[in-house]
Design a protein around this motif. Structure first.
Motif, short mmCIF file in Angstrom:
data_model
loop_
_atom_site.label_atom_id
_atom_site.label_comp_id
_atom_site.label_asym_id
_atom_site.label_seq_id
_atom_site.Cartn_x
_atom_site.Cartn_y
_atom_site.Cartn_z
N ARG A 1 31.06 42.07 45.43
CA ARG A 1 32.41 42.32 44.71
C ARG A 1 33.46 42.01 45.72
O ARG A 1 34.61 41.20 45.10
CB ARG A 1 32.56 43.68 44.23
CG ARG A 1 31.85 44.02 42.98
CD ARG A 1 31.96 45.26 42.43
NE ARG A 1 33.23 44.98 41.48
CZ ARG A 1 33.82 46.01 40.87
NH1 ARG A 1 33.56 46.93 40.99
NH2 ARG A 1 34.75 45.54 40.10
N GLY A 2 33.29 41.96 46.91
CA GLY A 2 34.38 41.76 47.83
C GLY A 2 34.68 39.99 48.15
O GLY A 2 35.65 39.84 48.48
N CYS A 3 33.75 39.54 47.67
CA CYS A 3 33.77 38.10 47.86
C CYS A 3 34.54 37.48 46.72
O CYS A 3 35.08 36.45 46.73
CB CYS A 3 32.57 37.30 47.88
SG CYS A 3 31.50 37.92 49.17
N TYR A 4 34.81 38.26 45.48
CA TYR A 4 35.52 37.72 44.45
C TYR A 4 36.68 38.46 44.01
O TYR A 4 37.09 38.60 43.04
CB TYR A 4 34.59 37.76 43.10
CG TYR A 4 33.52 36.73 43.34
CD1 TYR A 4 33.80 35.37 42.89
CD2 TYR A 4 32.09 36.96 43.93
CE1 TYR A 4 32.72 34.58 43.03
CE2 TYR A 4 31.26 36.14 44.11
CZ TYR A 4 31.43 34.98 43.55
OH TYR A 4 30.46 33.92 43.88
N ARG A 5 37.12 39.42 45.06
CA ARG A 5 38.30 40.23 44.98
C ARG A 5 39.48 39.46 44.45
O ARG A 5 40.22 40.15 43.48
CB ARG A 5 38.86 41.03 46.26
CG ARG A 5 39.73 41.74 46.16
CD ARG A 5 40.03 42.74 47.36
NE ARG A 5 39.37 42.35 48.52
CZ ARG A 5 39.86 42.60 49.67
NH1 ARG A 5 40.84 42.71 49.93
NH2 ARG A 5 38.95 42.06 50.93
N GLY A 6 39.70 38.42 44.84
CA GLY A 6 41.07 37.86 44.34
C GLY A 6 40.97 36.97 43.13
O GLY A 6 41.73 36.38 42.45
N LEU A 7 39.73 36.86 42.56
CA LEU A 7 39.55 35.87 41.42
C LEU A 7 40.31 36.47 40.26
O LEU A 7 41.19 35.70 39.68
CB LEU A 7 38.00 35.97 40.84
CG LEU A 7 37.51 35.20 39.82
CD1 LEU A 7 37.85 33.55 39.92
CD2 LEU A 7 36.06 35.18 39.61
N ARG A 8 40.42 37.86 39.70
CA ARG A 8 40.99 38.13 38.58
C ARG A 8 42.42 37.78 38.70
O ARG A 8 43.35 37.12 37.74
CB ARG A 8 40.73 39.27 38.14
CG ARG A 8 41.44 40.03 36.84
CD ARG A 8 41.02 41.34 36.50
NE ARG A 8 39.78 41.68 36.29
CZ ARG A 8 39.12 42.75 36.62
NH1 ARG A 8 39.80 43.70 36.80
NH2 ARG A 8 37.97 42.75 36.17
N PRO A 9 43.32 38.41 39.75
CA PRO A 9 44.52 37.92 40.02
C PRO A 9 44.95 36.38 39.88
O PRO A 9 46.00 36.00 39.37
CB PRO A 9 44.89 38.77 41.22
CG PRO A 9 43.83 39.64 41.73
CD PRO A 9 42.58 39.01 40.79
N THR A 10 44.10 35.77 40.69
CA THR A 10 44.29 34.28 40.68
C THR A 10 44.36 33.70 39.23
O THR A 10 45.16 32.87 38.91
CB THR A 10 43.13 33.70 41.53
OG1 THR A 10 43.33 34.14 42.93
CG2 THR A 10 43.27 32.26 41.48
N LEU A 11 43.28 34.34 38.35
CA LEU A 11 43.27 33.54 37.17
C LEU A 11 44.50 34.04 36.06
O LEU A 11 44.87 33.15 35.33
CB LEU A 11 41.81 34.15 36.52
CG LEU A 11 40.69 33.63 36.96
CD1 LEU A 11 39.56 33.89 36.19
CD2 LEU A 11 40.62 31.89 36.86
N VAL A 12 44.85 35.33 36.57
CA VAL A 12 46.14 35.71 35.75
C VAL A 12 47.32 35.11 36.28
O VAL A 12 48.20 34.86 35.23
CB VAL A 12 46.05 37.26 36.05
CG1 VAL A 12 47.54 37.81 35.51
CG2 VAL A 12 45.16 38.04 35.44
N SER A 13 47.46 34.50 37.26
CA SER A 13 48.37 33.74 37.75
C SER A 13 48.45 32.29 37.57
O SER A 13 49.40 31.66 37.02
CB SER A 13 49.11 34.03 39.01
OG SER A 13 48.03 33.57 40.08
N VAL A 14 47.14 31.70 37.70
CA VAL A 14 47.17 30.15 37.55
C VAL A 14 46.98 29.93 35.95
O VAL A 14 47.68 28.90 35.73
CB VAL A 14 45.65 29.87 38.16
CG1 VAL A 14 45.53 28.34 37.75
CG2 VAL A 14 45.76 29.76 39.64
N THR A 15 46.66 30.66 35.19
CA THR A 15 46.27 30.21 33.84
C THR A 15 47.78 30.09 32.93
O THR A 15 48.08 29.09 32.51
CB THR A 15 45.48 31.24 32.94
OG1 THR A 15 44.25 31.22 33.45
CG2 THR A 15 45.15 30.97 31.59
#
Length: 152
Positions: free
Chosen positions: A16-30
């Protein structure tokens, strides 16, 4: 250095620590990509409506403007995303978007939501301009469509 950092994250937080920034990244990139494409299309077709012909300079200008518009609109989400990615205590629940957004606005005002926008604009304008130009070139959109003029 990279391996050591990866190992430390994996040991303390697991996968989970390796993907910590995935959700916030998708929320801003999309929304950035959606805003960019909508802005680009509106600017391009607005220019056509004013009599401009499809051309490399037109597509570059519309792409740069679309990138600037999108960055201005989405930048507060990007600031929150960065805060979420760097201000997380291991083992503690990560604060959500609303929590960080409120904290930033409370502590630094609306201005804090646009921190760092100048370098972002300098990066995004040429990047988007070239991206849409290359895409439109690959799709054959740089030349006027002979069928669109009504003369076949």
């Amino acid at each position: 250095m990279v391996y050591r950092t990866f190992r430390d994250i994996f040991q303390t937080e697991g996968w989970r620590g390796c993907y910590r920034g995935l959700r916030p990244t998708l929320v801003s990139v999309t929304p950035f990509v959606a805003c960019q494409q909508a802005s680009y299309d509106c600017l391009k077709y607005g220019a056509y409506h004013l009599g401009a012909e499809p051309s490399t300079p037109l597509f570059l200008a519309c792409g740069a403007a679309a990138g600037i518009i999108s960055q201005i609109v989405i930048h507060p989400l990007d600031v929150v995303r960065r805060q979420m990615q760097v201000s997380h205590d291991v083992g503690a629940a990560a604060p959500g978007y609303r929590t960080i957004l409120r904290r930033l606005a409370r502590d630094g005002g609306v201005r804090s939501l646009f921190a760092g926008i100048q370098p972002s604009l300098l990066k995004v304008a040429p990047a988007v301009a070239l991206t849409v130009l290359i895409r439109d070139a690959l799709l054959g959109r740089l030349e006027p469509d002979p069928d669109a003029s009504g003369t076949a």
